[in-house]
Design a protein around this motif. Structure first.
Motif, short mmCIF file in Angstrom:
data_model
loop_
_atom_site.label_atom_id
_atom_site.label_comp_id
_atom_site.label_asym_id
_atom_site.label_seq_id
_atom_site.Cartn_x
_atom_site.Cartn_y
_atom_site.Cartn_z
N TRP A 114 42.79 48.48 44.67
CA TRP A 114 42.35 47.26 45.35
C TRP A 114 42.98 46.08 44.63
N THR A 115 43.81 45.32 45.31
CA THR A 115 44.49 44.17 44.72
C THR A 115 43.96 42.89 45.36
N LEU A 116 43.53 41.97 44.52
CA LEU A 116 42.97 40.68 44.95
C LEU A 116 43.88 39.56 44.48
N GLU A 117 44.08 38.56 45.35
CA GLU A 117 44.82 37.36 44.97
C GLU A 117 44.07 36.13 45.46
N ARG A 118 43.88 35.18 44.56
CA ARG A 118 43.23 33.91 44.92
C ARG A 118 44.28 32.81 44.85
N TRP A 119 44.31 31.98 45.88
CA TRP A 119 45.32 30.95 46.01
C TRP A 119 44.68 29.56 46.05
N ASP A 120 45.38 28.59 45.51
CA ASP A 120 45.03 27.18 45.63
C ASP A 120 46.22 26.53 46.32
N GLY A 121 46.10 26.37 47.63
CA GLY A 121 47.24 25.89 48.41
C GLY A 121 48.35 26.93 48.39
N GLU A 122 49.52 26.54 47.91
CA GLU A 122 50.67 27.44 47.86
C GLU A 122 50.81 28.16 46.52
N ARG A 123 49.88 27.90 45.60
CA ARG A 123 50.00 28.50 44.26
C ARG A 123 48.94 29.58 44.05
N ARG A 124 49.41 30.76 43.65
CA ARG A 124 48.48 31.82 43.30
C ARG A 124 47.87 31.50 41.95
N VAL A 125 46.52 31.47 41.87
CA VAL A 125 45.85 31.09 40.64
C VAL A 125 45.14 32.27 39.97
N GLU A 126 45.10 33.40 40.67
CA GLU A 126 44.48 34.59 40.08
C GLU A 126 44.97 35.83 40.83
N ARG A 127 45.17 36.88 40.09
CA ARG A 127 45.55 38.18 40.69
C ARG A 127 44.89 39.26 39.85
N GLU A 128 44.21 40.20 40.52
CA GLU A 128 43.57 41.30 39.84
C GLU A 128 43.89 42.61 40.56
N VAL A 129 44.07 43.66 39.76
CA VAL A 129 44.27 45.00 40.32
C VAL A 129 43.14 45.87 39.78
N TRP A 130 42.40 46.48 40.70
CA TRP A 130 41.26 47.33 40.37
C TRP A 130 41.54 48.74 40.86
N LYS A 131 41.00 49.71 40.15
CA LYS A 131 41.10 51.11 40.58
C LYS A 131 39.69 51.66 40.73
N ARG A 132 39.49 52.38 41.83
CA ARG A 132 38.17 52.96 42.09
C ARG A 132 37.79 53.91 40.96
N ALA A 133 36.59 53.73 40.42
CA ALA A 133 36.09 54.61 39.37
C ALA A 133 35.61 55.92 40.00
N ARG A 134 35.90 56.99 39.37
CA ARG A 134 35.50 58.33 39.88
C ARG A 134 34.55 58.98 38.92
#
Length: 134
Positions: A114-134
């Motif tokens: 699961w990859t998340l990206e948060r943007w402020d206008g045209e600039r990405r201000v956060e990116r996270e990559v998560w993996k499902r726990a098993r």
């Protein structure tokens, strides 16, 4: 006939929305990420030795993050998702809330990643990559 077609489409759209939210439910382990700090510099999560766990269930989320094994941040609240958007609204947090208290992310879910990206206008201000726990 038209009414039945409308009902079928409405049910399909509802099912897709629920399926998207259900696809995110469960426990997640932080794999990597980066954020833009208040000075405008990009900070890699690895440089901060960040590790985290996030739990999603029934429209609620909770997470904790450590830095080099020590508490760094935590929060819990509600979330909603659909059409590639994930929005968290913390009800409790160890950090000052921004953006009116909601955080909107673009996301992709590919298998158990699961990859998340948060943007402020045209600039990405956060990116996270998560993996499902098993």
């Amino acid at each position: 006939m038209l009414l039945r077609s409308f009902a079928t489409v409405a049910m399909m759209l509802g099912a897709a929305s629920v399926q998207g939210a259900e696809g995110l439910q469960g426990a997640w382990q932080l794999q990597s990420g980066e954020f833009v700090n208040p000075e405008g510099a990009v900070v890699d999560y690895a440089s901060q030795k960040l590790a985290g766990t996030k739990i999603l269930a029934d429209g609620r989320f909770a997470f904790t993050t450590t830095s080099d094994g020590k508490f760094w941040a935590g929060g819990s609240g509600t979330y909603r998702s659909g059409d590639g958007q994930y929005v968290e609204t913390p009800l409790m947090a160890s950090y000052p809330l921004e953006n009116g208290g909601s955080y909107s992310f673009r996301y992709t879910l590919e298998g158990d990643v699961w990859t998340l990206e948060r943007w402020d206008g045209e600039r990405r201000v956060e990116r996270e990559v998560w993996k499902r726990a098993r």
